[in-house]
Design a protein around this motif. Structure first.
Motif, mmCIF file in Angstrom:
data_model
loop_
_atom_site.group_PDB
_atom_site.id
_atom_site.type_symbol
_atom_site.label_atom_id
_atom_site.label_comp_id
_atom_site.label_asym_id
_atom_site.label_seq_id
_atom_site.Cartn_x
_atom_site.Cartn_y
_atom_site.Cartn_z
ATOM 1 N N GLY A 283 15.463 0.487 21.207
ATOM 2 C CA GLY A 283 15.436 1.082 22.535
ATOM 3 C C GLY A 283 14.044 1.387 23.054
ATOM 4 O O GLY A 283 13.884 1.827 24.187
ATOM 5 N N MET A 284 13.022 1.135 22.247
ATOM 6 C CA MET A 284 11.653 1.424 22.671
ATOM 7 C C MET A 284 11.091 0.216 23.417
ATOM 8 O O MET A 284 11.321 -0.924 23.024
ATOM 9 C CB MET A 284 10.782 1.749 21.455
ATOM 10 N N CYS B 147 7.192 5.356 24.930
ATOM 11 C CA CYS B 147 8.237 5.436 23.901
ATOM 12 C C CYS B 147 7.613 5.744 22.540
ATOM 13 O O CYS B 147 8.093 6.602 21.800
ATOM 14 C CB CYS B 147 8.995 4.108 23.804
ATOM 15 N N TYR C 112 15.787 7.774 21.431
ATOM 16 C CA TYR C 112 15.917 6.403 20.942
ATOM 17 C C TYR C 112 16.914 6.347 19.797
ATOM 18 O O TYR C 112 17.367 7.363 19.305
ATOM 19 C CB TYR C 112 14.527 5.859 20.553
ATOM 20 N N ASP C 113 17.241 5.135 19.376
ATOM 21 C CA ASP C 113 18.289 4.940 18.391
ATOM 22 C C ASP C 113 17.721 4.556 17.029
ATOM 23 O O ASP C 113 17.063 3.515 16.916
ATOM 24 C CB ASP C 113 19.249 3.833 18.844
#
Length: 69
Positions: A8-9, A14, A65-66
């Motif tokens: 997700g970055m 991020c 984020y994941d």
């Protein structure tokens, strides 16, 4: 060193957000992120003692984020 995947970055912001959250964990000495925009980035953490994977995952999640196993 401990390595973790993060998805997700997409940019330097991020990276900064994840670095800030993970750096706040007890025992963390340094954090480095190899950014793969739109893919799975690699988070490398140097720590004084072993890290709890769930604590790292929670910090990554807090940054928005994941974590990837």
């Amino acid at each position: 060193m401990n390595r973790f995947g993060v998805s997700g970055m997409t940019c330097g912001h991020c990276v900064a957000a994840v670095t800030e959250e993970v750096s706040a964990l007890p025992g963390v000495e340094s954090v480095h992120v190899d950014l793969v925009a739109g893919g799975t980035s690699t988070l490398t953490i140097t720590s004084a003692s072993p890290l709890d994977r769930s604590a790292v995952a929670a910090a990554v999640d807090e940054a928005g984020y994941d974590p990837v196993d």
